[in-house]
Each structure stands twice: as C-alpha cells, then as structure tokens.
Enzyme design. Sequence first.
Site, short mmCIF file in Angstrom:
data_model
loop_
_atom_site.label_atom_id
_atom_site.label_comp_id
_atom_site.label_asym_id
_atom_site.label_seq_id
_atom_site.Cartn_x
_atom_site.Cartn_y
_atom_site.Cartn_z
N ASP A 195 0.86 -1.19 0.00
CA ASP A 195 0.00 0.00 0.00
C ASP A 195 0.89 1.24 0.00
O ASP A 195 1.91 1.28 0.68
CB ASP A 195 -0.86 -0.07 1.27
CG ASP A 195 -1.81 1.10 1.41
OD1 ASP A 195 -3.02 0.89 1.25
OD2 ASP A 195 -1.35 2.22 1.70
N ASN A 203 -2.70 12.92 -2.83
CA ASN A 203 -3.86 13.47 -3.57
C ASN A 203 -4.16 14.89 -3.13
O ASN A 203 -4.45 15.76 -3.96
CB ASN A 203 -5.10 12.61 -3.31
CG ASN A 203 -5.18 11.44 -4.26
OD1 ASN A 203 -4.76 11.52 -5.40
ND2 ASN A 203 -5.73 10.33 -3.77
N HIS A 208 -6.14 14.79 -7.61
CA HIS A 208 -6.53 13.40 -7.89
C HIS A 208 -5.94 12.88 -9.20
O HIS A 208 -5.58 11.71 -9.30
CB HIS A 208 -8.06 13.31 -7.92
CG HIS A 208 -8.58 12.05 -7.35
ND1 HIS A 208 -8.68 11.83 -5.99
CD2 HIS A 208 -9.00 10.92 -7.94
CE1 HIS A 208 -9.14 10.63 -5.78
NE2 HIS A 208 -9.36 10.05 -6.95
N ASP A 212 -3.66 9.65 -9.76
CA ASP A 212 -3.85 8.55 -10.72
C ASP A 212 -2.55 8.27 -11.49
O ASP A 212 -2.19 7.11 -11.72
CB ASP A 212 -4.96 8.89 -11.72
CG ASP A 212 -6.35 8.78 -11.10
OD1 ASP A 212 -6.42 8.35 -9.93
OD2 ASP A 212 -7.33 9.11 -11.76
N GLU A 239 -5.29 2.18 -3.67
CA GLU A 239 -3.84 2.40 -3.74
C GLU A 239 -3.11 1.20 -3.14
O GLU A 239 -2.02 1.31 -2.63
CB GLU A 239 -3.44 3.69 -3.03
CG GLU A 239 -4.37 4.12 -1.92
CD GLU A 239 -3.87 3.73 -0.55
OE1 GLU A 239 -4.60 2.98 0.14
OE2 GLU A 239 -2.77 4.15 -0.16
P1 GH3 Z 1 -1.22 5.11 4.83
O1 GH3 Z 1 0.20 5.48 4.79
O2 GH3 Z 1 -1.71 4.72 6.18
O3 GH3 Z 1 -1.58 4.08 3.81
O4 GH3 Z 1 -2.02 6.44 4.47
P2 GH3 Z 1 -2.83 6.74 3.17
O5 GH3 Z 1 -3.10 8.20 3.13
O6 GH3 Z 1 -2.17 6.18 1.98
O7 GH3 Z 1 -4.13 5.88 3.40
P3 GH3 Z 1 -5.63 6.23 3.37
O8 GH3 Z 1 -6.34 4.90 3.36
O9 GH3 Z 1 -6.02 7.20 4.45
O10 GH3 Z 1 -5.88 6.95 1.99
C1 GH3 Z 1 -5.82 6.28 0.81
C2 GH3 Z 1 -6.06 7.29 -0.27
O11 GH3 Z 1 -5.93 6.70 -1.56
C3 GH3 Z 1 -7.43 7.89 -0.19
C4 GH3 Z 1 -7.95 7.81 -1.60
O12 GH3 Z 1 -8.44 9.05 -1.98
C5 GH3 Z 1 -6.75 7.44 -2.42
N1 GH3 Z 1 -7.11 6.64 -3.58
C6 GH3 Z 1 -7.67 5.43 -3.59
N2 GH3 Z 1 -7.89 5.03 -4.88
C7 GH3 Z 1 -7.44 6.02 -5.69
C8 GH3 Z 1 -7.37 6.21 -7.09
O13 GH3 Z 1 -7.79 5.37 -7.90
N3 GH3 Z 1 -6.85 7.36 -7.56
C9 GH3 Z 1 -6.38 8.30 -6.71
N4 GH3 Z 1 -5.86 9.40 -7.21
N5 GH3 Z 1 -6.43 8.16 -5.37
C10 GH3 Z 1 -6.94 7.05 -4.87
MG MG Z 2 -1.92 4.13 1.79
#
Ligand code: GH3
Ligand code: MG
Length: 331
Positions: A195, A203, A208, A212, A239
């Site tokens: 992850d 983001n 966003h 991506d 992610e």
């Molecule tokens: P951690 O280090 O604990 O993993 O923190 P984090 O911020 O990575 O984890 P968190 O689960 O809080 O946030 C994950 C983020 O990933 C939030 C979401 O907006 C973003 N995300 C998920 N899928 C996509 C995607 O397809 N595109 C984009 N740009 N962002 C995405």
């Molecule tokens: Mg994360």
Amino acid sequence: MRRKILVVDDCIDSRNLLERLLNKSGYKDIILAQSADETFDILKKQGNEIDLILLDVIMPGMDGIEVCNQIKELEAVKDIPIIMVTGLSNVKVLEQAFIAGASDYVTKPFHSIELNARIASVLRLKDEMDKRIQREAELVIANEKLHQLNEVLEQLSSLDGLTGIPNRRRFNSYIELEWKRAGRQKSNLSLILLDIDKFKLYNDTYGHLEGDECLKKVAKVLQSTVNRATDLVARYGGEEFAVVLPDTDLDGAIHIAETMRRNIENSQIPHASSTVSNVVTISLGVSSFHGCESIQSIETLIDMADKALYEAKNSGRNRVECFDICLLEEV
Ligand code: GH3
Ligand code: MG
C-alpha cells in the site's frame, strides 16, 4: 403522407374557403375550429395527430396572437407549426405572432399557389425537425446501451482500467488456481500486499489526476520488478496492490518485496507532504504457504499478508514485514 391540418377562423366563409382550397391541394384531413376555446379543446383531444395549424389573427374573445402564445406554452403541442392568417391591413401585428413562435403567415384573400408553397415549406421544416429529434433520441438510447456494454466489458475484463495491470477479479481467480496447484504439488505460494504510504496526502497535495498518474507509475515499477511469467502483480484496491508469487518461499518473497520497496523509493516520485520521506514510498506485508501446511483457506493467506502490512504501517512505513503467527493471534 396524410396530413391533418387544423383551421381556426371565426368566419365561416373563410373556414370553408380554406377547407376547399386545402382539399383541392390534396389535404383531405381538415379540422375546423371557430374560437380559441374550441381550438384548445381539439388540441387537448387530438393535438398529437395535428401536423399544422392555420390560425386567424382577428377573432372575437381571444385573438390569434394570444392563441399562438398559449399553444407555444403547452409542452404537448408547442412544436406544431402555426401559419397565421391575416388581412393585408393587419400585417403589422404579425411581428407579435412571430415573437410568439408562429412559423409563417398568409394573407387574405388567399392565393392557392402561395398558400400551398407556404404550407409545404412549413411542413418540410417540421419533418426535418421531427427527424432530428428522433435521431437525437436514438443517439441517447445508443449511448446508454454503449455505456451499459462498457460496464459489462469492464466487469468481464481482467485488467484494471487505470493502470492496465491485472485487476482484483483476475487476482482472485489466479490465487485460487495457484492455491489449488500448491496444494496438489506440495509447493510454495507466497503473497505480498502493499500500500502506498500517505497517499491521501499525495492526492491532497497534487490533486486526484496526479494521484492517478502516481498509481500508474507505481504499477509499472512493481510490474517490472517481478521476473517470472507466473508472478502476478494486481491492483487490489484503490492504492493497494497484491503480488502472487507461485513456487516462491517466504525468503524469496521477502527478497522481492524488499526489491519492490527499494525500486519505488529509487523512482524518486516526489511526495512533499509525506511524513515518511520526500518521495513516494510503500509498505509491504508478506505471507507464505506451503502445500504441506494446514492453512485452511486463501482468506487466511490474505489475512496473514494484511496483518503483516498493518504491522509495516504501524512500525514506521516504507518497510517490509512478514507474517508472524503472533500477529494472527493478537487479533
Ligand atoms: P497510509 O500510509 O496509512 O496508507 O495512508 P494513506 O493516506 O495512503 O491511506 P488512506 O487509506 O487514508 O488513503 C488512501 C487514499 O488513496 C485515499 C484515496 O483518496 C486514495 N485513492 C484510492 N484510490 C485512488 C485512485 O484510484 N486514484 C487516486 N488518485 N487516489 C486514490
Ligand atoms: Mg496508503
């Protein structure tokens, strides 16, 4: 094509004359109305069958201009073309009729050539409009169908739309196959769940769309890290990525996980707001299974990798943790 024409005139002679002229020109389906009330009554009952209205300007009670105004306000009949009928001395008031939405006008006394030409031209325009409306409606339906079909295709597809690597659906079917094979052949099967660290902040900082792009780059690096044709890197969630490593023991999987961690770090994708580093980093959890062992299910193997990933996040991120039986028992 059989046309239905509504003639509105308070003067019986005018009505009859128009009807005769129209009949002579081949328009046999004529309805006559002598007042505004009668007109709206007819429109209510058979408005959808009427192709054209010939509307007298001067009438007692509600005049033709106001009738035209009100017809254009009625959703069900507003597209029926209206030709105003007026005496030569009244041509000035026609400006209001055109503002109200009339298509054309004819003057009394009627000249059959002029009358026919104007009717034909208005009807031609109406036909064109009807065809366009129909084509637009067909296009909307075709677009909807295409949209639905794309969704079905996406579901059936085994690739992730954004990154182009295998999607979770493909991961599920692949790990199932490899799980069974490892059981049959008493071989190893390892799994890495990883992850991106602080990706929400990424983001928030870069937007966003850049997020991506980052996911695409990470997918590419991960994909290029594995060597064997049987290794599968998939997008597991937003992610989060999963790597299935058949015929690979825990040490081998840790080695690959560590290489992935390093390769991502070395890619130097800037991440100014990360609290871990100034570049994008990943945390990884590894679990492994040998065909001889009695792990009950794939879910357990996934759960083990997930617990290890959680541990990697908890102990500082940008690191690899492997599953330790204690992690499972802690929960
Ligand atoms: P951690 O280090 O604990 O993993 O923190 P984090 O911020 O990575 O984890 P968190 O689960 O809080 O946030 C994950 C983020 O990933 C939030 C979401 O907006 C973003 N995300 C998920 N899928 C996509 C995607 O397809 N595109 C984009 N740009 N962002 C995405
Ligand atoms: Mg994360």
